[in-house]
Design a protein around this motif. Structure first.
Motif, PDB file in Angstrom:
ATOM      1  N   TYR A   1      -4.150  -4.962   8.892  1.00  0.00           N
ATOM      2  CA  TYR A   1      -5.306  -5.329   9.634  1.00  0.00           C
ATOM      3  C   TYR A   1      -5.179  -5.638  11.140  1.00  0.00           C
ATOM      4  O   TYR A   1      -6.035  -6.052  11.615  1.00  0.00           O
TER       5      TYR A   1
ATOM      6  N   PHE B   1      -3.869   1.540  -4.063  1.00  0.00           N
ATOM      7  CA  PHE B   1      -5.201   1.749  -3.247  1.00  0.00           C
ATOM      8  C   PHE B   1      -4.773   3.074  -2.661  1.00  0.00           C
ATOM      9  O   PHE B   1      -5.693   3.750  -2.204  1.00  0.00           O
ATOM     10  N   HIS B   2      -3.684   3.438  -2.247  1.00  0.00           N
ATOM     11  CA  HIS B   2      -3.561   4.836  -1.528  1.00  0.00           C
ATOM     12  C   HIS B   2      -2.577   5.740  -2.205  1.00  0.00           C
ATOM     13  O   HIS B   2      -1.799   6.633  -1.414  1.00  0.00           O
TER      14      HIS B   2
ATOM     15  N   GLY C   1       0.888  -1.272  -0.182  1.00  0.00           N
ATOM     16  CA  GLY C   1      -0.125   0.048   0.066  1.00  0.00           C
ATOM     17  C   GLY C   1       1.020   1.367  -0.083  1.00  0.00           C
ATOM     18  O   GLY C   1       0.208   2.379  -0.281  1.00  0.00           O
ATOM     19  N   ASN C   2       2.159   1.136   0.386  1.00  0.00           N
ATOM     20  CA  ASN C   2       2.892   2.293   0.609  1.00  0.00           C
ATOM     21  C   ASN C   2       2.543   3.248   1.609  1.00  0.00           C
ATOM     22  O   ASN C   2       2.799   4.551   1.373  1.00  0.00           O
ATOM     23  N   ILE C   3       1.633   2.986   2.833  1.00  0.00           N
ATOM     24  CA  ILE C   3       1.480   3.684   3.786  1.00  0.00           C
ATOM     25  C   ILE C   3       1.956   2.988   5.241  1.00  0.00           C
ATOM     26  O   ILE C   3       1.554   3.957   6.079  1.00  0.00           O
TER      27      ILE C   3
ATOM     28  N   ASP D   1       2.421  -7.801   7.000  1.00  0.00           N
ATOM     29  CA  ASP D   1       1.700  -6.628   6.827  1.00  0.00           C
ATOM     30  C   ASP D   1       1.083  -6.440   8.055  1.00  0.00           C
ATOM     31  O   ASP D   1       0.279  -7.033   8.450  1.00  0.00           O
ATOM     32  N   PRO D   2       0.949  -5.066   8.511  1.00  0.00           N
ATOM     33  CA  PRO D   2       0.511  -4.691   9.790  1.00  0.00           C
ATOM     34  C   PRO D   2      -1.042  -4.151   9.570  1.00  0.00           C
ATOM     35  O   PRO D   2      -1.405  -3.730  10.601  1.00  0.00           O
TER      36      PRO D   2
ATOM     37  N   ARG E   1       4.578  -0.299   5.647  1.00  0.00           N
ATOM     38  CA  ARG E   1       5.968  -0.863   5.863  1.00  0.00           C
ATOM     39  C   ARG E   1       7.030   0.018   5.205  1.00  0.00           C
ATOM     40  O   ARG E   1       8.073   0.165   5.599  1.00  0.00           O
TER      41      ARG E   1
HETATM   42  P1  4NP Z   1       1.435  -1.597   3.530  1.00  0.00           P
HETATM   43  O1  4NP Z   1       0.366  -2.026   4.453  1.00  0.00           O
HETATM   44  O2  4NP Z   1       1.664  -2.547   2.312  1.00  0.00           O
HETATM   45  O3  4NP Z   1       2.639  -2.053   4.523  1.00  0.00           O
HETATM   46  O4  4NP Z   1       1.674  -0.108   3.199  1.00  0.00           O
HETATM   47  C1  4NP Z   1      -0.904  -2.159   3.794  1.00  0.00           C
HETATM   48  C2  4NP Z   1      -1.692  -0.741   3.552  1.00  0.00           C
HETATM   49  C3  4NP Z   1      -2.955  -0.938   2.850  1.00  0.00           C
HETATM   50  C4  4NP Z   1      -3.422  -2.264   2.524  1.00  0.00           C
HETATM   51  C5  4NP Z   1      -2.808  -3.291   2.806  1.00  0.00           C
HETATM   52  C6  4NP Z   1      -1.355  -3.415   3.118  1.00  0.00           C
HETATM   53  N1  4NP Z   1      -4.681  -2.214   1.714  1.00  0.00           N
HETATM   54  O5  4NP Z   1      -5.285  -3.199   1.754  1.00  0.00           O
HETATM   55  O6  4NP Z   1      -5.247  -1.058   1.612  1.00  0.00           O
END
Ligand code: 4NP
Length: 161
Positions: A129, A45-46, A10-12, A126-127, A14
């Motif tokens: 959820y 997504f973000h 999601g790039n928000i 993945d943190p 990790r």
């Molecule tokens: P990230 O975490 O990949 O570490 O930024 C996530 C952020 C958003 C989502 C999944 C993982 N999502 O499903 O929206």
């Protein structure tokens, strides 16, 4: 200039945290002028969003500065970054597919925890959820992995610290 890109879904969560930890380490070592770092997501997504509130909170706790907006990894990233580091297996698979598609077959994509002795092959969980404690867990994992990565890079490029 050594270009380093951290990639998650999601790039928000990790990858912006990884980027902030990396930036602090190179700043403290006085070698930040030799690097350019960034982060990106495999998903759209973000795009344009600030990091997750829990990421910002965790960063603040550890005196890290985060200044990032979500973006999706693209062809130019695969061409230009010297080190592209995936947070998990899924990110790694997607990046390896993209490099084939975009004509950069020879580019090596790295897995973050391969730089942490004893945790090779494992994913940064993945943190998204989970609760806030998950962010402390990934902070610890990232800190150790990035320490290992930086050691390798300093050695490989013979950077004078
Ligand atoms: P990230 O975490 O990949 O570490 O930024 C996530 C952020 C958003 C989502 C999944 C993982 N999502 O499903 O929206």
């Amino acid at each position: 200039m050594i270009k380093v890109l951290f990639v998650c879904l999601g790039n928000i969560c990790r990858s912006p945290l990884a980027e902030a930890i990396f930036n602090k380490k190179i700043e403290e070592a006085g070698i930040h002028h030799q690097f350019k770092s960034d982060s990106a997501g495999t998903s759209d997504f973000h795009i344009g969003e600030l990091p997750d509130e829990r990421t910002i909170k965790c960063a603040g706790k550890h005196n890290l500065t985060i200044n990032h907006r979500g973006r999706q990894v693209n062809r130019t990233d695969l061409r230009d970054f010297h080190y592209i580091i995936a947070m998990d297996d899924s990110n790694l698979r997607i990046l390896n597919n993209l490099k084939e598609r975009f004509g950069f077959q020879t580019k090596q994509i790295y897995l973050m925890r391969d730089f942490a002795e004893g945790s090779e092959g494992q994913s940064v969980p993945d943190p998204y959820y989970g609760g806030e404690e998950g962010f402390e867990e990934i902070y610890t994992i990232l800190d150790e992995s990035i320490e290992g990565f930086l050691g390798k890079v300093i050695q490989t490029h013979q950077i004078y610290v």
